[in-house]
Design an enzyme around this catalytic site. Sequence first.
Site, PDB file in Angstrom:
ATOM      1  N   ARG A 222      -2.466   7.467  -5.261  1.00 32.32           N
ATOM      2  CA  ARG A 222      -1.291   8.344  -4.925  1.00 32.32           C
ATOM      3  C   ARG A 222      -0.125   7.478  -4.342  1.00 32.32           C
ATOM      4  NH1 ARG A 222      -3.467  13.287  -4.109  1.00 32.32           N
ATOM      5  NH2 ARG A 222      -5.670  13.124  -4.162  1.00 32.32           N
TER       6      ARG A 222
ATOM      7  N   ASP B 258      -8.968  -1.766  -9.778  1.00 33.93           N
ATOM      8  CA  ASP B 258      -9.486  -2.124  -8.538  1.00 33.93           C
ATOM      9  C   ASP B 258      -9.009  -3.570  -8.438  1.00 33.93           C
ATOM     10  OD1 ASP B 258     -10.573  -1.814  -5.887  1.00 33.93           O
ATOM     11  OD2 ASP B 258     -12.391  -2.640  -6.500  1.00 33.93           O
TER      12      ASP B 258
ATOM     13  N   LYS C 224       2.395   1.365  -6.759  1.00 36.90           N
ATOM     14  CA  LYS C 224       1.581   1.049  -7.890  1.00 36.90           C
ATOM     15  C   LYS C 224       2.096   1.667  -9.062  1.00 36.90           C
ATOM     16  CE  LYS C 224      -2.905  -0.494  -6.563  1.00 36.90           C
ATOM     17  NZ  LYS C 224      -4.522  -0.309  -6.580  1.00 36.90           N
TER      18      LYS C 224
ATOM     19  N   HIS D 112      -2.507 -10.308 -12.307  1.00 38.85           N
ATOM     20  CA  HIS D 112      -3.755 -10.149 -12.574  1.00 38.85           C
ATOM     21  C   HIS D 112      -3.850  -8.822 -13.057  1.00 38.85           C
ATOM     22  CE1 HIS D 112      -2.859  -9.099  -8.579  1.00 38.85           C
ATOM     23  NE2 HIS D 112      -4.152  -8.453  -8.500  1.00 38.85           N
ATOM     24  N   ARG D 113      -2.834  -7.854 -12.740  1.00 35.00           N
ATOM     25  CA  ARG D 113      -2.711  -6.494 -12.983  1.00 35.00           C
ATOM     26  C   ARG D 113      -2.227  -6.412 -14.443  1.00 35.00           C
ATOM     27  NH1 ARG D 113      -1.154  -4.601  -8.726  1.00 35.00           N
ATOM     28  NH2 ARG D 113      -2.894  -3.941  -7.998  1.00 35.00           N
TER      29      ARG D 113
ATOM     30  N   TYR E 298      -1.695  -9.601  -0.182  1.00 37.85           N
ATOM     31  CA  TYR E 298      -1.789 -10.843  -0.011  1.00 37.85           C
ATOM     32  C   TYR E 298      -0.561 -11.739  -0.531  1.00 37.85           C
ATOM     33  CZ  TYR E 298      -6.272  -9.521   2.160  1.00 37.85           C
ATOM     34  OH  TYR E 298      -7.444  -8.984   2.718  1.00 37.85           O
TER      35      TYR E 298
END
Length: 204
Positions: free
Chosen positions: A13, A76, A17, A189-190, A163
């Site tokens: 939600r 995640d 993102k 990383h995403r 972070y």
Amino acid sequence: MNDAPQRVVLATRNAHKIGELRAILADLGVVVDLVGVAEFPGVADVAETELSFAGNALLKAVAVAEATGLPAIADDSGICVDALNGMPGIFSARWAGRHGDDAANLDLLLAQVSDVPDEHRGAAFVCAAALAEPGPDGRRIVEEGRINGVLLRERHGEGGFGYDPVFRPHGHDVSTAELTAEAKNRISHRRRAFAALAPHLVRG
């Protein structure tokens, strides 16, 4: 003939993102109609009860795919600190006890490694990205991306979230919070996890 892009549900939600992933997928040349679960009021939040990034990502993707009847993707992610044996890891978002309290999470993490010398402050951002299709025969795919770097001693930069202000990627002289959104998305990383997932996402 319907030439509209396939609708895919991102199991979140979080508008930030959704926007970030839309930008990443567009940069990768992936054309989908990406929407969040807020578009489906009846879909319940999924508790992250697995003990790995991959397990939590797949858990969320499968639940959302079954609830919406559409392909779903989920991720995640977190920060893994060498001096803490890979923690906070899957607990990154709630390290200080309350989910999503970035300031408290940062303060606790920095306090925990305050006496760790620079040469032992290695860390990595890790992301698992999962794709699930509805139904018993739907595909279940998980890919992982990571970016290695070092944990800084204090915050630097106002961008990003989580972070980002205390992580400096290898090959850079600034924190991820000091990078532009475009620069961060190119190395994150995403981005790496979804770049690996993208060929599965666009399969006809």
